[in-house]
Design an enzyme around this catalytic site. Sequence first.
Site, PDB file in Angstrom:
ATOM      1  N   HIS A 147       0.978  -1.428   0.432  1.00  0.00           N
ATOM      2  CA  HIS A 147       0.270   0.734  -0.142  1.00  0.00           C
ATOM      3  C   HIS A 147       0.599   0.716   0.176  1.00  0.00           C
ATOM      4  CE1 HIS A 147      -2.873   2.799   2.130  1.00  0.00           C
ATOM      5  NE2 HIS A 147      -3.561   2.081   1.746  1.00  0.00           N
ATOM      6  N   ASP A 193       2.550  -4.516   8.506  1.00  0.00           N
ATOM      7  CA  ASP A 193       1.675  -3.950   7.865  1.00  0.00           C
ATOM      8  C   ASP A 193       0.571  -4.716   8.171  1.00  0.00           C
ATOM      9  OD1 ASP A 193      -0.634  -2.677   6.601  1.00  0.00           O
ATOM     10  OD2 ASP A 193       0.258  -1.611   5.157  1.00  0.00           O
ATOM     11  N   GLN A 228      -4.880  -5.026   6.848  1.00  0.00           N
ATOM     12  CA  GLN A 228      -5.739  -5.746   6.316  1.00  0.00           C
ATOM     13  C   GLN A 228      -5.890  -6.974   7.421  1.00  0.00           C
ATOM     14  OE1 GLN A 228      -8.133  -5.201   4.322  1.00  0.00           O
ATOM     15  NE2 GLN A 228      -6.988  -3.376   3.881  1.00  0.00           N
ATOM     16  N   LYS A 256     -11.029  -0.894  10.861  1.00  0.00           N
ATOM     17  CA  LYS A 256     -10.788  -2.260   9.350  1.00  0.00           C
ATOM     18  C   LYS A 256     -11.212  -3.071  10.676  1.00  0.00           C
ATOM     19  CE  LYS A 256      -7.924  -0.239   5.964  1.00  0.00           C
ATOM     20  NZ  LYS A 256      -8.460   0.055   5.378  1.00  0.00           N
ATOM     21  N   CYS A 289      -4.410   2.283  -3.912  1.00  0.00           N
ATOM     22  CA  CYS A 289      -3.573   2.996  -2.499  1.00  0.00           C
ATOM     23  C   CYS A 289      -1.914   1.654  -3.593  1.00  0.00           C
ATOM     24  CB  CYS A 289      -3.641   3.403  -1.494  1.00  0.00           C
ATOM     25  SG  CYS A 289      -4.355   4.545  -1.188  1.00  0.00           S
TER      26      CYS A 289
HETATM   27  C1  LIG Z   1      -2.964  -2.852   3.002  1.00  0.00           C
HETATM   28  C2  LIG Z   1      -3.207  -1.370   4.128  1.00  0.00           C
HETATM   29  N1  LIG Z   1      -1.585  -0.761   4.900  1.00  0.00           N
HETATM   30  C3  LIG Z   1      -2.449   0.619   5.308  1.00  0.00           C
HETATM   31  C4  LIG Z   1      -3.865   1.079   4.852  1.00  0.00           C
HETATM   32  C5  LIG Z   1      -3.752   2.649   5.279  1.00  0.00           C
HETATM   33  O1  LIG Z   1      -4.776   2.365   6.275  1.00  0.00           O
HETATM   34  P1  LIG Z   1      -4.810   3.489   6.846  1.00  0.00           P
HETATM   35  O2  LIG Z   1      -5.751   3.815   5.854  1.00  0.00           O
HETATM   36  O3  LIG Z   1      -6.326   3.705   7.922  1.00  0.00           O
HETATM   37  O4  LIG Z   1      -4.066   4.411   7.639  1.00  0.00           O
HETATM   38  C6  LIG Z   1      -4.864   0.532   4.200  1.00  0.00           C
HETATM   39  C7  LIG Z   1      -6.120   0.923   4.028  1.00  0.00           C
HETATM   40  O5  LIG Z   1      -6.605   0.961   3.166  1.00  0.00           O
HETATM   41  C8  LIG Z   1      -3.854  -0.880   4.317  1.00  0.00           C
HETATM   42  O6  LIG Z   1      -5.077  -2.211   3.315  1.00  0.00           O
END
Ligand SMILES: Cc1ncc(COP(=O)(O)O)c(C=O)c1O
Length: 414
Positions: free
Chosen positions: A131, A208, A211, A234, A372
């Site tokens: 992401h 990270d 998910q 999430k 993203c």
């Molecule tokens: C794999 C992954 N990493 C990071 C993020 C970023 O999360 P946040 O926008 O809640 O900080 C997301 C959000 O969709 C994600 O799916």
Amino acid sequence: MIQSATIQDRLDVYAIRQQFPVLSREVKDKPLVYFDNAATSQKPQVVLDALMNYYTEYNANIHRGIHTLAEEATAAFEATRDTVKQFINAAGREEIIFTKGTTEGINLVAQTWGRQNVKAGDEIIISNMEHHSNIVPWYILCEEKGAILKVIPINEDGELMMDEFEKLLSSKTKIVSIVHASNALGTINPVKKIINAAHKAGAVVLLDGAQSSVHLDIDVQDLDCDFFSFSSHKVYGPTGVGVLYGKKHLLESMPVYQGGGEMIKEVRFDKIIYNDLPYKFEAGTPNIADTIAFKAALDFTNKIGKENMRRHENELLGYATTQLEQIPGLKIIGKAKEKVSLISFVIDKIHPQDLGILLDNRGIAVRTGHHCAQPLMDHYCIPGTTRASFAVYNTKEEIDSLIQGLQRAIKMLS
Ligand SMILES: Cc1ncc(COP(=O)(O)O)c(C=O)c1O
């Protein structure tokens, strides 16, 4: 250890749906079908109640007040920390830092641990399926320090090429920052192997968990990851709150992130003594209400049990995959052997955006675009995908609606 709910053969998904007020609404005169859970999940009534209860009963700033409301708010806020500690099986509550979300957690590590430990010529390893929030903070750090960003390639099924990863690792590797489960492909990465190999090379590992935290049992001690970042929104909780887990000795060695109230013990113009963990990294008034309500979301998840959730969601994933594969011209992007419950796909000659609009006309919420993850889309030479992601409250009937919606849309668009 993680509390385990009783394992059930089948969840009463209709009873679970009753707990989510938004699921009873209509969109464009059709019952809402919400398949955008990987972007953010819906919130159960207990979470909404916790929010309302805080504001109506004990709204106060935390930690420094001696009055009753402040004490109640502090206790509720800190109770969330204890629940998070259990949720990911951290060794200590001081290892749980509240953030705005996954993104802020990664930035925190890049800007503190990264700035302290990464120098010119050092290497940072990420992967082709990250992401943007696990690319950009490292890119910024590399630009500042003259360090080098290395990328683990993926195969056609959307799995990491582990042999290539091994080749990238060296004594120059300072940190490996990897997505636990991909938001664009669904792939669950072999993070234990990655962590083992990285540690042998002398590197630390950040996961990270944006998910994975809602679908997989997270045991940071068993994983032996050095950092783990995830978001409340999430995991059926409110937006604006997240958690950065870090091993205590690393967090202690790191410089402070933001300056302000709460993160200090003493302030003089010529000398400042910073606070102990976890407050050292929590400057200013935090997001009290949402953090308190986050506990209700975690309690909700624990009560149903992740294994029960996973079983239901995997059933939906299998069902949807079989149905989608029968649609001519549809190609699933991301066919890893281990996946969380989301499916990305493209359809010949149809732009995902057009598909998303037509599905929305039928009350079906999916996500379209690059999710993203632009470098990942470049890898597949596509502008984006359509993504349906499933949560505990979704049903097979909803998947049938999606399939019908897709068939209609394909007729209209081709
Ligand atoms: C794999 C992954 N990493 C990071 C993020 C970023 O999360 P946040 O926008 O809640 O900080 C997301 C959000 O969709 C994600 O799916």
